[in-house]
Write an enzyme that holds these catalytic residues in place. Structure first.
Site, PDB file in Angstrom:
ATOM      1  N   ASP A  30      -3.293  65.928  45.746  1.00 20.15           N
ATOM      2  CA  ASP A  30      -2.699  66.134  47.073  1.00 20.15           C
ATOM      3  C   ASP A  30      -1.703  67.286  46.970  1.00 20.15           C
ATOM      4  O   ASP A  30      -1.082  67.496  45.920  1.00 20.15           O
ATOM      5  CB  ASP A  30      -1.973  64.861  47.547  1.00 20.15           C
ATOM      6  N   GLU A 151     -16.551  56.638  55.534  1.00 21.90           N
ATOM      7  CA  GLU A 151     -15.698  55.508  55.159  1.00 21.90           C
ATOM      8  C   GLU A 151     -15.705  54.460  56.266  1.00 21.90           C
ATOM      9  O   GLU A 151     -15.620  54.789  57.432  1.00 21.90           O
ATOM     10  CB  GLU A 151     -14.277  56.060  54.978  1.00 21.90           C
ATOM     11  N   LYS A 204     -21.118  57.074  61.352  1.00 19.08           N
ATOM     12  CA  LYS A 204     -19.668  56.825  61.379  1.00 19.08           C
ATOM     13  C   LYS A 204     -19.127  56.860  62.815  1.00 19.08           C
ATOM     14  O   LYS A 204     -18.422  55.951  63.264  1.00 19.08           O
ATOM     15  CB  LYS A 204     -18.978  57.884  60.516  1.00 19.08           C
ATOM     16  N   ASN A 208     -17.719  53.471  65.001  1.00 20.54           N
ATOM     17  CA  ASN A 208     -16.369  53.365  65.553  1.00 20.54           C
ATOM     18  C   ASN A 208     -16.391  53.311  67.081  1.00 20.54           C
ATOM     19  O   ASN A 208     -15.635  52.561  67.701  1.00 20.54           O
ATOM     20  CB  ASN A 208     -15.495  54.533  65.073  1.00 20.54           C
ATOM     21  N   PHE A 249     -14.007  41.848  66.695  1.00 21.85           N
ATOM     22  CA  PHE A 249     -13.631  42.889  67.669  1.00 21.85           C
ATOM     23  C   PHE A 249     -13.785  42.428  69.115  1.00 21.85           C
ATOM     24  O   PHE A 249     -14.086  43.207  69.999  1.00 21.85           O
ATOM     25  CB  PHE A 249     -14.357  44.212  67.369  1.00 21.85           C
ATOM     26  N   GLY A 253      -6.324  42.403  73.953  1.00 20.39           N
ATOM     27  CA  GLY A 253      -4.941  42.762  73.640  1.00 20.39           C
ATOM     28  C   GLY A 253      -4.510  44.003  74.390  1.00 20.39           C
ATOM     29  O   GLY A 253      -5.095  44.347  75.425  1.00 20.39           O
ATOM     30  N   CYS A 260      -8.086  56.245  63.942  1.00 27.18           N
ATOM     31  CA  CYS A 260      -9.549  56.395  63.971  1.00 27.18           C
ATOM     32  C   CYS A 260     -10.164  56.228  65.354  1.00 27.18           C
ATOM     33  O   CYS A 260     -10.742  57.175  65.887  1.00 27.18           O
ATOM     34  CB  CYS A 260     -10.164  55.404  63.001  1.00 27.18           C
ATOM     35  N   LYS A 263      -9.185  58.801  68.089  1.00 23.29           N
ATOM     36  CA  LYS A 263      -9.643  60.153  67.720  1.00 23.29           C
ATOM     37  C   LYS A 263     -11.168  60.243  67.742  1.00 23.29           C
ATOM     38  O   LYS A 263     -11.735  61.183  68.304  1.00 23.29           O
ATOM     39  CB  LYS A 263      -9.101  60.452  66.317  1.00 23.29           C
ATOM     40  N   ARG A 327       0.245  55.519  64.083  1.00 24.02           N
ATOM     41  CA  ARG A 327      -0.488  56.561  64.805  1.00 24.02           C
ATOM     42  C   ARG A 327      -1.210  55.963  66.023  1.00 24.02           C
ATOM     43  O   ARG A 327      -1.908  54.966  65.888  1.00 24.02           O
ATOM     44  CB  ARG A 327      -1.478  57.266  63.871  1.00 24.02           C
TER      45      ARG A 327
HETATM   46  C1  UGA Z   1     -11.337  51.395  62.011  1.00 29.41           C
HETATM   47  C2  UGA Z   1     -12.688  50.740  61.676  1.00 29.41           C
HETATM   48  O1  UGA Z   1     -12.599  49.324  61.893  1.00 29.41           O
HETATM   49  C3  UGA Z   1     -13.084  51.002  60.218  1.00 29.41           C
HETATM   50  O2  UGA Z   1     -14.392  50.466  59.975  1.00 29.41           O
HETATM   51  C4  UGA Z   1     -13.110  52.510  59.980  1.00 29.41           C
HETATM   52  O3  UGA Z   1     -13.399  52.825  58.619  1.00 29.41           O
HETATM   53  C5  UGA Z   1     -11.744  53.092  60.327  1.00 29.41           C
HETATM   54  O4  UGA Z   1     -11.434  52.792  61.705  1.00 29.41           O
HETATM   55  C6  UGA Z   1     -11.819  54.587  60.130  1.00 29.41           C
HETATM   56  O5  UGA Z   1     -12.555  55.250  60.881  1.00 29.41           O
HETATM   57  O6  UGA Z   1     -11.268  55.109  59.152  1.00 29.41           O
HETATM   58  P1  UGA Z   1      -8.750  50.792  61.542  1.00 29.41           P
HETATM   59  O7  UGA Z   1      -8.458  51.847  62.568  1.00 29.41           O
HETATM   60  O8  UGA Z   1      -8.053  50.838  60.246  1.00 29.41           O
HETATM   61  O9  UGA Z   1     -10.342  50.778  61.201  1.00 29.41           O
HETATM   62  O10 UGA Z   1      -8.415  49.366  62.172  1.00 29.41           O
HETATM   63  P2  UGA Z   1      -9.180  48.256  63.008  1.00 29.41           P
HETATM   64  O11 UGA Z   1      -9.013  46.961  62.339  1.00 29.41           O
HETATM   65  O12 UGA Z   1     -10.560  48.671  63.336  1.00 29.41           O
HETATM   66  O13 UGA Z   1      -8.320  48.216  64.350  1.00 29.41           O
HETATM   67  C7  UGA Z   1      -8.228  49.328  65.220  1.00 29.41           C
HETATM   68  C8  UGA Z   1      -7.462  48.950  66.471  1.00 29.41           C
HETATM   69  O14 UGA Z   1      -8.242  48.063  67.274  1.00 29.41           O
HETATM   70  C9  UGA Z   1      -6.128  48.240  66.223  1.00 29.41           C
HETATM   71  O15 UGA Z   1      -5.152  48.748  67.081  1.00 29.41           O
HETATM   72  C10 UGA Z   1      -6.429  46.784  66.534  1.00 29.41           C
HETATM   73  O16 UGA Z   1      -5.290  46.075  66.971  1.00 29.41           O
HETATM   74  C11 UGA Z   1      -7.441  46.945  67.652  1.00 29.41           C
HETATM   75  N1  UGA Z   1      -8.330  45.765  67.797  1.00 29.41           N
HETATM   76  C12 UGA Z   1      -9.188  45.430  66.810  1.00 29.41           C
HETATM   77  C13 UGA Z   1      -8.280  45.017  68.970  1.00 29.41           C
HETATM   78  O17 UGA Z   1      -7.506  45.307  69.905  1.00 29.41           O
HETATM   79  N2  UGA Z   1      -9.123  43.953  69.091  1.00 29.41           N
HETATM   80  C14 UGA Z   1     -10.001  43.601  68.120  1.00 29.41           C
HETATM   81  O18 UGA Z   1     -10.743  42.617  68.325  1.00 29.41           O
HETATM   82  C15 UGA Z   1     -10.033  44.353  66.952  1.00 29.41           C
END
Ligand code: UGA
Length: 435
Positions: A30, A151, A204, A208, A249, A253, A260, A263, A327
């Site tokens: 890095d 990822e 990917k 998402n 999912f 909420g 992710c 974006k 973020r």
């Molecule tokens: C997300 C994807 O789940 C991963 O598979 C992916 O690798 C990652 O993006 C990425 O592209 O790098 P992440 O952003 O870390 O992962 O977190 P999540 O658990 O997916 O949650 C994302 C958002 O959705 C959070 O704000 C969470 O609170 C919200 N969420 C999630 C809900 O409001 N309801 C749900 O049922 C699930």
């Protein structure tokens, strides 16, 4: 294998540390010298359960090293993973500046044949562009192959997800390169899907975007539930029992945040526009999510008429539990709206307070515990479903708050339990409890 990881952010660290854990020799690189120094001393710059323990273990075992010199690691690597950030431009397109710069830096160091793996989320076709860029900037006459290996890990459970993923996607035009990356990943014991380069890049974005769609869908259902007197948690639970739908999912909420979904949904809308397709469905998903982030303040405004001068406490600032990442967190939108309403704002997050001090505007007051945060509050907003909040003795709200009124953006508490405590309780997609 000797592996270099270029970019030691979330994805880079989780990938590098996990590859070291299964026996590869990994150097994480890095540009940020401070971050590398911290990592060399066994400290993780990010809050991620299990990560620091793996860093310490593999540093000691000699499988893992950290460097801020790209030459160190890349020049002798058999495989180079690119894991630098691909942020969004103002118009929603993907900013490829860093990844292109990293590719040129890598090209200049390579002195033997190597496989370059793109792990960062990049628009379809980018891996081919990067291969060309690297080839144009090579100093030594070597051959490079490119593989797209997107990822799928989630922040807050990155290490768990790496070892328990549903699939590993390997996109390549060269079978030998795909085979090598397959072998590298075999110890994770996760099903491997081999595809073309462009398929992998699209998988990917599509994944998402679909998950974001599920969230916006259930949030829309939640809004209707509130109007017709149904309970979205009951609805989602029974919907999820249908295996074609699934439980995950479907948690209603205050909308999705993070680095992710916001974006990648916008990038896919842009990408579709570039090929003259108007992705109407995904545009609505984004719109629903934006409205959702405003929801709690709007509800509170209706309840109180005015929030001016009112003491409002925010519990949870991170975009989800088990991370200090803010973020695109809903908390940022909520704070902006509360400042506009001239409310008195007190915030508390079990791990993201320091991130918040760098992220939120002036005028926000920080509390170092749940108790100090809610003391004398007239309204509490719950924005992140931390286990610490879910475990709270609910009588504490009544004891400490000036008026016990909660707007829960994460449906942390059971309605029947909440009724016992005589707290005014508003949540998402469920009947309100009034005192
Ligand atoms: C997300 C994807 O789940 C991963 O598979 C992916 O690798 C990652 O993006 C990425 O592209 O790098 P992440 O952003 O870390 O992962 O977190 P999540 O658990 O997916 O949650 C994302 C958002 O959705 C959070 O704000 C969470 O609170 C919200 N969420 C999630 C809900 O409001 N309801 C749900 O049922 C699930």
């Amino acid at each position: 294998m000797r592996i270099a990881i270029v970019g030691s952010g979330y994805v880079g660290l989780a990938t590098g540390v996990s590859l070291a854990e299964v026996g590869h020799h990994v150097t994480c690189i890095d540009k940020d010298a401070g971050k590398i120094k911290m990592l060399q001393s066994g400290k993780s710059p990010i809050y991620e359960p299990g990560l620091e323990a793996f860093i310490i273990k593999n540093l000691e075992a000699g499988y893992l090293s950290f460097s801020n010199d790209i030459d160190n690691g890349c020049s002798t690597a058999e495989i180079i993973y690119i894991t630098v950030g691909t942020p969004q431009n103002k118009d929603g397109t993907t900013d490829l500046t860093d990844i292109k710069e990293a590719s040129i830096d890598i090209a200049k160091t390579i002195s033997q044949d190597v496989i370059v793996v793109t792990k960062s989320t990049v628009p379809v076709g980018t891996s081919e562009t990067l291969k060309q860029l690297i080839e144009e900037n090579l100093v030594h006459p070597v051959s490079i192959e490119i593989v797209s290996n997107p990822e799928f890990l989630r922040e807050g459970s990155a290490i768990h997800d790496t070892f328990n993923g549903d699939r590993i996607v390997i996109g390549a035009t060269n079978n030998f390169a795909a085979g090598v990356i397959e072998e590298v990943n075999r110890p994770f014991n996760v099903p491997i899907v081999k595809t073309e380069l462009r398929d992998a890049e699209m998988i990917k974005y599509a994944s998402n975007a679909f998950l974001a769609t599920k969230i916006s869908f259930i949030n829309e259902i939640a809004t209707i539930c509130e109007k017709v007197g149904a309970n979205v948690d009951h609805v989602a639970s029974a919907m999820g029992m249908d295996k074609r739908i699934g439980h995950q999912f479907l948690q209603a909420g205050i909308g999705y945040g993070g680095s992710c979904f916001p974006k990648d949904t916008k990038a896919l809308i842009q990408l579709s526009g570039n090929v003259e397709h108007d992705f109407e469905l995904l545009k609505s998903v984004v719109k629903v999510n934006n409205n959702q982030q405003d929801l709690l303040v709007e509800k509170a405004k209706q309840r109180f008429k005015s929030l001016t001068g009112r003491r409002v406490t925010l519990l949870g600032l991170a975009f989800k539990p088990n991370t200090n990442d803010m973020r695109e967190a809903a908390s940022i939108t909520v704070v902006d709206k509360l400042i506009a309403e001239k409310a008195e704002i007190i915030v508390y997050d079990p791990v993201a307070n320091e991130t918040a001090k760098r992220t939120l505007p002036e005028g926000v007051n920080y509390a170092d515990s749940f108790q100090t945060a809610v003391k004398d509050a007239e309204v509490v907003f719950i924005l992140t479903e931390w286990e610490e909040f879910k475990q709270i003795d609910l009588s504490e709200f009544k004891r400490l708050m000036k008026i016990p009124i909660i707007f829960d953006g994460r449906n942390c508490f059971d309605l029947d339990v909440m009724r016992v405590y005589e707290i005014e309780y508003h949540s998402i997609g469920r009947p309100s409890i009034l005192r």
